[in-house]
Design a protein around this motif. Structure first.
Motif, PDB file in Angstrom:
ATOM      1  N   ALA A 194       0.822  -1.218   0.000  1.00 50.58           N
ATOM      2  CA  ALA A 194       0.000   0.000   0.000  1.00 50.58           C
ATOM      3  C   ALA A 194       0.855   1.267   0.000  1.00 50.58           C
ATOM      4  O   ALA A 194       0.379   2.349  -0.364  1.00 50.58           O
ATOM      5  CB  ALA A 194      -0.931  -0.001   1.207  1.00 50.58           C
ATOM      6  N   ALA A 195       2.108   1.158   0.419  1.00 50.43           N
ATOM      7  CA  ALA A 195       2.985   2.336   0.501  1.00 50.43           C
ATOM      8  C   ALA A 195       3.767   2.579  -0.773  1.00 50.43           C
ATOM      9  O   ALA A 195       4.461   3.607  -0.892  1.00 50.43           O
ATOM     10  CB  ALA A 195       3.956   2.167   1.667  1.00 50.43           C
ATOM     11  N   SER A 196       3.685   1.666  -1.752  1.00 54.67           N
ATOM     12  CA  SER A 196       4.500   1.784  -2.961  1.00 54.67           C
ATOM     13  C   SER A 196       4.147   3.038  -3.757  1.00 54.67           C
ATOM     14  O   SER A 196       2.979   3.305  -4.036  1.00 54.67           O
ATOM     15  CB  SER A 196       4.294   0.541  -3.838  1.00 54.67           C
ATOM     16  N   ARG A 197       5.179   3.808  -4.096  1.00 51.14           N
ATOM     17  CA  ARG A 197       4.986   5.056  -4.849  1.00 51.14           C
ATOM     18  C   ARG A 197       5.672   4.970  -6.206  1.00 51.14           C
ATOM     19  O   ARG A 197       6.686   4.285  -6.359  1.00 51.14           O
ATOM     20  CB  ARG A 197       5.596   6.227  -4.066  1.00 51.14           C
ATOM     21  N   GLU A 198       5.121   5.683  -7.177  1.00 52.24           N
ATOM     22  CA  GLU A 198       5.746   5.727  -8.493  1.00 52.24           C
ATOM     23  C   GLU A 198       6.930   6.684  -8.503  1.00 52.24           C
ATOM     24  O   GLU A 198       7.940   6.432  -9.161  1.00 52.24           O
ATOM     25  CB  GLU A 198       4.714   6.148  -9.554  1.00 52.24           C
ATOM     26  N   ASP A 199       6.816   7.802  -7.783  1.00 56.68           N
ATOM     27  CA  ASP A 199       7.904   8.789  -7.739  1.00 56.68           C
ATOM     28  C   ASP A 199       8.894   8.387  -6.638  1.00 56.68           C
ATOM     29  O   ASP A 199       8.717   8.697  -5.483  1.00 56.68           O
ATOM     30  CB  ASP A 199       7.353  10.192  -7.471  1.00 56.68           C
ATOM     31  N   ARG A 200       9.929   7.704  -7.032  1.00 58.13           N
ATOM     32  CA  ARG A 200      10.907   7.171  -6.091  1.00 58.13           C
ATOM     33  C   ARG A 200      12.057   8.161  -5.881  1.00 58.13           C
ATOM     34  O   ARG A 200      12.514   8.810  -6.818  1.00 58.13           O
ATOM     35  CB  ARG A 200      11.470   5.849  -6.617  1.00 58.13           C
ATOM     36  N   GLU A 201      12.501   8.243  -4.630  1.00 56.55           N
ATOM     37  CA  GLU A 201      13.619   9.123  -4.290  1.00 56.55           C
ATOM     38  C   GLU A 201      14.945   8.388  -4.461  1.00 56.55           C
ATOM     39  O   GLU A 201      14.988   7.153  -4.512  1.00 56.55           O
ATOM     40  CB  GLU A 201      13.487   9.609  -2.848  1.00 56.55           C
ATOM     41  N   LYS A 202      16.027   9.162  -4.521  1.00 59.36           N
ATOM     42  CA  LYS A 202      17.366   8.547  -4.572  1.00 59.36           C
ATOM     43  C   LYS A 202      17.724   8.120  -3.152  1.00 59.36           C
ATOM     44  O   LYS A 202      18.568   8.713  -2.480  1.00 59.36           O
ATOM     45  CB  LYS A 202      18.382   9.525  -5.146  1.00 59.36           C
ATOM     46  N   LEU A 203      17.047   7.077  -2.747  1.00 53.92           N
ATOM     47  CA  LEU A 203      17.181   6.563  -1.388  1.00 53.92           C
ATOM     48  C   LEU A 203      17.413   5.057  -1.460  1.00 53.92           C
ATOM     49  O   LEU A 203      16.734   4.348  -2.203  1.00 53.92           O
ATOM     50  CB  LEU A 203      15.901   6.853  -0.590  1.00 53.92           C
ATOM     51  N   ILE A 204      18.386   4.587  -0.697  1.00 53.25           N
ATOM     52  CA  ILE A 204      18.646   3.152  -0.552  1.00 53.25           C
ATOM     53  C   ILE A 204      18.474   2.802   0.915  1.00 53.25           C
ATOM     54  O   ILE A 204      19.088   3.424   1.793  1.00 53.25           O
ATOM     55  CB  ILE A 204      20.071   2.789  -1.024  1.00 53.25           C
ATOM     56  N   ILE A 205      17.614   1.836   1.195  1.00 51.89           N
ATOM     57  CA  ILE A 205      17.294   1.493   2.578  1.00 51.89           C
ATOM     58  C   ILE A 205      17.795   0.093   2.916  1.00 51.89           C
ATOM     59  O   ILE A 205      17.776  -0.809   2.072  1.00 51.89           O
ATOM     60  CB  ILE A 205      15.770   1.614   2.857  1.00 51.89           C
ATOM     61  N   THR A 206      18.250  -0.058   4.141  1.00 52.65           N
ATOM     62  CA  THR A 206      18.647  -1.349   4.688  1.00 52.65           C
ATOM     63  C   THR A 206      17.880  -1.565   5.981  1.00 52.65           C
ATOM     64  O   THR A 206      17.829  -0.673   6.834  1.00 52.65           O
ATOM     65  CB  THR A 206      20.163  -1.371   4.995  1.00 52.65           C
ATOM     66  N   VAL A 207      17.259  -2.730   6.123  1.00 53.36           N
ATOM     67  CA  VAL A 207      16.540  -3.068   7.359  1.00 53.36           C
ATOM     68  C   VAL A 207      17.202  -4.319   7.932  1.00 53.36           C
ATOM     69  O   VAL A 207      17.209  -5.378   7.313  1.00 53.36           O
ATOM     70  CB  VAL A 207      15.043  -3.330   7.095  1.00 53.36           C
ATOM     71  N   SER A 208      17.776  -4.168   9.118  1.00 53.54           N
ATOM     72  CA  SER A 208      18.499  -5.267   9.738  1.00 53.54           C
ATOM     73  C   SER A 208      18.680  -4.961  11.211  1.00 53.54           C
ATOM     74  O   SER A 208      18.680  -3.790  11.617  1.00 53.54           O
ATOM     75  CB  SER A 208      19.866  -5.430   9.078  1.00 53.54           C
ATOM     76  N   ARG A 209      18.844  -6.001  12.027  1.00 48.89           N
ATOM     77  CA  ARG A 209      19.244  -5.756  13.404  1.00 48.89           C
ATOM     78  C   ARG A 209      20.590  -5.047  13.389  1.00 48.89           C
ATOM     79  O   ARG A 209      21.508  -5.442  12.681  1.00 48.89           O
ATOM     80  CB  ARG A 209      19.316  -7.065  14.183  1.00 48.89           C
ATOM     81  N   LEU A 210      20.715  -3.987  14.163  1.00 49.86           N
ATOM     82  CA  LEU A 210      21.916  -3.142  14.124  1.00 49.86           C
ATOM     83  C   LEU A 210      22.969  -3.683  15.082  1.00 49.86           C
ATOM     84  O   LEU A 210      23.259  -3.111  16.132  1.00 49.86           O
ATOM     85  CB  LEU A 210      21.537  -1.693  14.462  1.00 49.86           C
ATOM     86  N   ILE A 211      23.556  -4.798  14.683  1.00 52.45           N
ATOM     87  CA  ILE A 211      24.589  -5.455  15.485  1.00 52.45           C
ATOM     88  C   ILE A 211      25.736  -5.849  14.556  1.00 52.45           C
ATOM     89  O   ILE A 211      25.520  -6.079  13.356  1.00 52.45           O
ATOM     90  CB  ILE A 211      24.041  -6.699  16.223  1.00 52.45           C
ATOM     91  N   PRO A 212      26.972  -5.933  15.074  1.00 52.56           N
ATOM     92  CA  PRO A 212      28.128  -6.215  14.207  1.00 52.56           C
ATOM     93  C   PRO A 212      28.014  -7.509  13.413  1.00 52.56           C
ATOM     94  O   PRO A 212      28.475  -7.568  12.260  1.00 52.56           O
ATOM     95  CB  PRO A 212      29.293  -6.277  15.205  1.00 52.56           C
ATOM     96  N   SER A 213      27.415  -8.565  13.985  1.00 47.16           N
ATOM     97  CA  SER A 213      27.362  -9.849  13.289  1.00 47.16           C
ATOM     98  C   SER A 213      26.556  -9.796  12.000  1.00 47.16           C
ATOM     99  O   SER A 213      26.727 -10.639  11.114  1.00 47.16           O
ATOM    100  CB  SER A 213      26.791 -10.929  14.217  1.00 47.16           C
ATOM    101  N   LYS A 214      25.678  -8.805  11.869  1.00 43.19           N
ATOM    102  CA  LYS A 214      24.896  -8.655  10.633  1.00 43.19           C
ATOM    103  C   LYS A 214      25.651  -7.876   9.556  1.00 43.19           C
ATOM    104  O   LYS A 214      25.141  -7.690   8.449  1.00 43.19           O
ATOM    105  CB  LYS A 214      23.566  -7.951  10.941  1.00 43.19           C
TER     106      LYS A 214
END
Length: 381
Positions: A194-214
């Motif tokens: 539902a959040a998908s947009r046609e006008d995309r920004e120059k943005l790169i996203i990473t979703v991960s647990r913020l720990i060194p092993s990842k």
């Protein structure tokens, strides 16, 4: 009504394993089972971060030995198998306790080792978790722990797992022990799509647990070579807070923003407007975040290893895989010039739709209906 215990020892981290365990309880209850989460550590904030309702839950306190081992593990995280050993011992006592004898079916979803239950959900076999090290002490420790684990194996009626890639690892670790079946974790497809947009920004996203092993810090190398892009590093720190690591991520590059414990609504908004999703060079066993990104139309780029590659991204386009993180800037720039970038976005969403919660719930009904039939057949003998 058939009762099911979903045993997840530490329900205090907002990760993929907790999403699976909570979704399993939810799907079972919606399918007519009287399912309950059984844990020894509960952080109720996990529910909201994972988009789960509060679930019927039974908390069984830990004995002193496990609390002490957990305390050691927090200080010396590289000795995770040591902590798991004490968890295993306590888990066995829980499984044999009066607390669980009233349940018709028992499934264990965290230890990553076969147990004498109806189903063991193994995210990755603990016996194959061997950190590379040249240290003599470390090799001695790994050898001792592997010998201990090899003696402590139960036989479940069924082994469930998260991807075809992990299934092959389980067959390698426990050949012929029990039937192995893939039960992909669910993705809240409609929520993210539902959040998908046609006008995309120059943005790169990473979703991960913020720990060194990842290995989230590897993304900083990419950010340095793509200064025209903004980078968002989003993820949970619950149960594994590492303030120094988070500060390091936040202070290294001006085009990188770190967002610990961001709400699901914010994650959805970012995925909906990002051009690309980039996963760190870590072979995810499945990668719910990767599937969520694809659902929101952020074209995913991942390591050519792990379940995120075999079961998700390789089915979109093989151009979206890398073997070394240094390849990513070239991949991004080639994709920007590609005439089929929009088609890749649509294909990403189609692949993600195959992991919808409704598909997961249907598979859960089938698997647990079969387990119940086997149990009843065993009683008649």
């Amino acid at each position: 009504m058939v009762s099911v215990a979903v045993v997840h020892y530490f329900f205090r981290v907002a990760g993929g394993a907790e999403k699976l365990a909570g979704s399993l309880v939810k799907a079972l209850r919606e399918s007519g089972f009287d399912a309950e989460l059984v844990t020894s550590k509960l952080d109720s904030r996990v529910y909201a971060l994972l988009g789960l309702p509060e679930l019927p839950c039974r908390v069984i306190p830990e004995p002193l030995t496990v609390r002490m081992a957990d305390s050691v593990h927090k200080r010396v995280r590289r000795f995770g198998k040591f902590m798991s050993y004490f968890t295993y011992r306590h888990l066995c006592s829980i499984l044999e306790s009066e607390e669980l004898k009233g349940f018709d079916l028992v499934v264990e979803t965290q230890l990553n080792h076969p147990l004498p239950v109806d189903a063991s959900y193994i995210h990755y076999p603990v016996v194959l978790q061997r950190p590379s090290s040249t240290s003599l002490l470390r090799r001695f420790y790994d050898g001792v722990m592997e010998r201990l684990w090899s003696r402590m194996r139960g036989t479940p009626k069924l082994i469930l797992t998260n991807s075809t890639w992990t299934a092959s690892k389980i067959e390698q670790a426990y050949p012929g022990l029990a039937e192995v079946r893939v039960l992909h974790p669910p993705v809240d497809y409609e929520f993210f799509a539902a959040a998908s947009r046609e006008d995309r920004e120059k943005l790169i996203i990473t979703v991960s647990r913020l720990i060194p092993s990842k290995r989230v810090d590897a993304i900083l190398r990419v950010a340095a070579q793509l200064p025209e892009y903004k980078f968002a590093l989003v993820g949970s720190t619950l149960g594994a807070s590492n303030e120094k690591y988070v500060k390091y991520l936040a202070s290294t590059a001006s085009n990188v923003e770190v967002m610990p414990n961001a709400s699901r609504e914010l994650v959805r908004e970012l995925l909906g407007k990002a051009r690309f999703y980039l996963h760190p060079p870590y072979p995810e066993h499945f990668g719910i975040a990767v599937a969520e990104a694809a659902a929101a139309g952020a074209v995913p780029i991942v390591l050519r290893d792990g379940g995120a590659w075999t079961d998700i991204v390789s089915k979109i386009d093989r151009r979206l895989g890398y073997e070394d993180i240094g390849e990513v800037p070239r991949i991004v720039r080639n994709l920007e010039k590609s005439p089929d970038l929009e088609e890749l976005r649509e294909r990403s969403m189609r692949v993600a739709s195959t992991f919808k919660y409704e598909v997961f719930r249907s598979n859960v009904r089938e698997v647990f209906g079969e387990l119940l039939r086997k149990r009843e057949a065993g009683k008649r003998r």
